[in-house]
Design an enzyme around this catalytic site. Structure first.
Site, PDB file in Angstrom:
ATOM      1  N   SER A   1       0.801  -1.226   0.000  1.00  0.00           N
ATOM      2  CA  SER A   1       0.000   0.000   0.000  1.00  0.00           C
ATOM      3  C   SER A   1       0.835   1.276   0.000  1.00  0.00           C
ATOM      4  O   SER A   1       0.364   2.304  -0.480  1.00  0.00           O
ATOM      5  CB  SER A   1      -0.953   0.004   1.189  1.00  0.00           C
ATOM      6  OG  SER A   1      -0.262  -0.235   2.387  1.00  0.00           O
TER       7      SER A   1
ATOM      8  N   HIS B   1      -5.398  -3.755  -2.383  1.00  0.00           N
ATOM      9  CA  HIS B   1      -5.100  -2.729  -3.393  1.00  0.00           C
ATOM     10  C   HIS B   1      -4.960  -3.315  -4.799  1.00  0.00           C
ATOM     11  O   HIS B   1      -4.716  -2.574  -5.750  1.00  0.00           O
ATOM     12  CB  HIS B   1      -3.815  -1.970  -3.031  1.00  0.00           C
ATOM     13  CG  HIS B   1      -3.990  -1.042  -1.880  1.00  0.00           C
ATOM     14  ND1 HIS B   1      -4.552   0.217  -1.997  1.00  0.00           N
ATOM     15  CD2 HIS B   1      -3.679  -1.192  -0.572  1.00  0.00           C
ATOM     16  CE1 HIS B   1      -4.577   0.795  -0.811  1.00  0.00           C
ATOM     17  NE2 HIS B   1      -4.056  -0.038   0.070  1.00  0.00           N
TER      18      HIS B   1
ATOM     19  N   LYS C   1     -12.502  -0.361  -1.074  1.00  0.00           N
ATOM     20  CA  LYS C   1     -11.649   0.391  -2.010  1.00  0.00           C
ATOM     21  C   LYS C   1     -12.306   0.327  -3.401  1.00  0.00           C
ATOM     22  O   LYS C   1     -13.307   1.002  -3.615  1.00  0.00           O
ATOM     23  CB  LYS C   1     -10.228  -0.173  -1.984  1.00  0.00           C
ATOM     24  CG  LYS C   1      -9.581  -0.113  -0.585  1.00  0.00           C
ATOM     25  CD  LYS C   1      -8.102  -0.383  -0.620  1.00  0.00           C
ATOM     26  CE  LYS C   1      -7.514  -0.702   0.752  1.00  0.00           C
ATOM     27  NZ  LYS C   1      -7.605   0.409   1.723  1.00  0.00           N
TER      28      LYS C   1
HETATM   29  C1  LIG Z   1      -3.458  -4.061   2.346  1.00  0.00           C
HETATM   30  C2  LIG Z   1      -4.605  -3.632   3.194  1.00  0.00           C
HETATM   31  N1  LIG Z   1      -5.241  -4.541   3.938  1.00  0.00           N
HETATM   32  C3  LIG Z   1      -6.282  -4.202   4.723  1.00  0.00           C
HETATM   33  C4  LIG Z   1      -6.741  -2.906   4.780  1.00  0.00           C
HETATM   34  C5  LIG Z   1      -7.905  -2.570   5.672  1.00  0.00           C
HETATM   35  O1  LIG Z   1      -9.042  -2.519   4.893  1.00  0.00           O
HETATM   36  P1  LIG Z   1     -10.437  -2.078   5.539  1.00  0.00           P
HETATM   37  O2  LIG Z   1     -10.554  -0.610   5.322  1.00  0.00           O
HETATM   38  O3  LIG Z   1     -11.443  -2.885   4.821  1.00  0.00           O
HETATM   39  O4  LIG Z   1     -10.349  -2.449   6.986  1.00  0.00           O
HETATM   40  C6  LIG Z   1      -6.116  -1.920   4.030  1.00  0.00           C
HETATM   41  C7  LIG Z   1      -6.610  -0.520   4.119  1.00  0.00           C
HETATM   42  O5  LIG Z   1      -5.928   0.433   4.008  1.00  0.00           O
HETATM   43  C8  LIG Z   1      -5.021  -2.286   3.213  1.00  0.00           C
HETATM   44  O6  LIG Z   1      -4.390  -1.359   2.496  1.00  0.00           O
END
Ligand SMILES: Cc1ncc(COP(=O)(O)O)c(C=O)c1O
Length: 397
Positions: A184, A212, A243
């Site tokens: 990310s 992502h 997202k």
């Molecule tokens: C790689 C990754 N996993 C999990 C999440 C968490 O996602 P959520 O907003 O559904 O909790 C994010 C959010 O930024 C993320 O970038």
């Protein structure tokens, strides 16, 4: 109110303000889109949302959510195994599983919940987790909750180091290799073909969080696994609905039927917390349908990424290389990154600066995220702002 506790909190916050690293929440008054209205800055171009396919304000997605509210009401007022599961939860889970090519899937209220619900449930005494050092915080916290597992971190994307760590945990069972699909903060991809080969060699279970990558990577937007032609070869996939897939909230774990049944039985967020709201489940289903019917969105997103990357390079910026929709520009110190994002905002571009502790000290960055929704005209306006602010800050000549 405890006075000494309050004064400690205030002093810590004051220190953040002095260091220039205090985060200000921005208040939006219109739906997420290529441009939004912000209370603090007026109409701005958005380059910091995960709205990769622009589905947050897609009429079909909004309508589905409204129908969901009419059909199911506000919610079940219960956790799922008591009386908190609607038929639409099953429909969405079957849809996610068929989208990703797994036997089954289970939704959570967020991918954070999915990751923190997954690892402690499947890691009993004698297990091991080998995790990329730049994995998302929700994976890190999920692994921390797996207190019975031996935990090892390998250097980011370093397959030799991963192999060393796998050798070190031989004898443990199961051994999990866990990685983001798209990282990310860097925007780079996990080396999934090598990871799958190492997993076979060392009898490890592969876990990929493709939050992502979903909607972004692969010919049909099925993610990093599709991108590498590895559909069916990753044991466990986690991801978000918050997202590209509508952008409201929600997460999931996808994998074998036995894995999903185990999570239904034992995963603590499933047992002790309410389900994904039905309205969100309905919107996410509509987002998946829309993506399948409009593969051109994925193509448009990729064209936009290429256009914006080329524009930044022409201005003299050197964004980190990568194939995803995340385009990071390293600027150095945290305060500098935040100040730069403030200046961009004054010029009508909403893009966030990230610094320590989200990224290592000295590697603060402006993280640009592209959307299929952005027009050439909007991207050109954003690039003009990057030119002015970059020259002013001495980042580009
Ligand atoms: C790689 C990754 N996993 C999990 C999440 C968490 O996602 P959520 O907003 O559904 O909790 C994010 C959010 O930024 C993320 O970038």
């Amino acid at each position: 109110m405890n006075a000494s506790f309050e004064s400690k909190l205030s002093a810590d916050l004051e220190a953040l303000k002095k260091a220039g690293t205090y985060k200000h929440l921005r208040h939006l008054t219109t739906p997420m889109s290529a441009e939004v209205h912000m209370e603090e800055a007026g109409d701005v171009i958005v380059l910091s949302s995960n709205n990769y396919l622009g589905l947050s304000d897609q009429p079909e997605v909004i309508e589905a959510g409204k129908r969901g509210l009419d059909t199911y009401g506000a919610g079940t007022a219960s956790v799922r195994f008591i009386c908190g599961t609607f038929d639409v939860h099953r429909t969405l889970e079957e849809r996610i599983a068929s989208f990703l090519g797994t036997q089954a899937a289970l939704t959570y209220v967020s991918c954070w919940n999915a990751n923190t619900g997954l690892f402690p449930t499947i890691c009993e005494d004698g297990s091991a987790i080998v995790s990329d050092e730049l994995n998302h915080a929700s994976i890190i916290d999920g692994c921390r909750l797996a207190t019975k597992a031996r935990r090892e971190r390998y250097k980011h994307g370093n397959m030799a180091d991963l192999e060393e760590k796998l050798k070190a945990v031989q004898g443990c069972s199961p051994i999990l290799i866990v990685t983001d699909g798209v990282f990310s903060m860097e925007g780079d991809l996990a080396k999934l073909p090598e990871i799958v080969a190492l997993a076979k060699k060392y009898n490890a279970v592969t876990v990929v969080d493709d939050s992502h990558g979903t909607g972004v990577m692969g010919k049909t937007g099925r993610g990093t696994i599709e991108h590498y032609g590895l559909t069916g070869q990753i044991d466990i996939i986690t991801g978000t609905l918050g997202k590209a897939l509508g952008g409201a909230a929600g997460g999931f774990v996808a994998g074998s039927r036995a894995l999903i049944d185990t999570l239904i039985q034992k995963s603590r967020p499933q047992l002790f917390s309410n389900a994904l709201p039905a309205t969100v489940a309905c919107s996410a289903l509509a987002a998946l349908d829309y993506l399948d019917a409009h593969p051109e969105l994925v193509v448009r997103l990729r064209e936009n990424v290429a256009y914006f990357r080329a524009g930044l390079r022409a201005l003299g910026y050197k964004p980190l290389e990568g194939e995803s929709a995340i385009v990071p520009i390293i600027v150095g110190e945290t305060a500098f990154a935040i100040a730069m994002s403030d200046k961009l905002l004054k010029r009508g571009v909403f893009v966030t600066g990230f610094g320590f502790p989200v990224v290592p000290e000295g590697t603060a960055r402006i993280r640009v995220q592209m959307s299929a929704k952005l027009t050439r005209e909007e991207m050109d306006r954003a690039l003009a702002a990057f030119k002015a602010v970059g020259e002013e800050a001495g980042l580009i000549a």
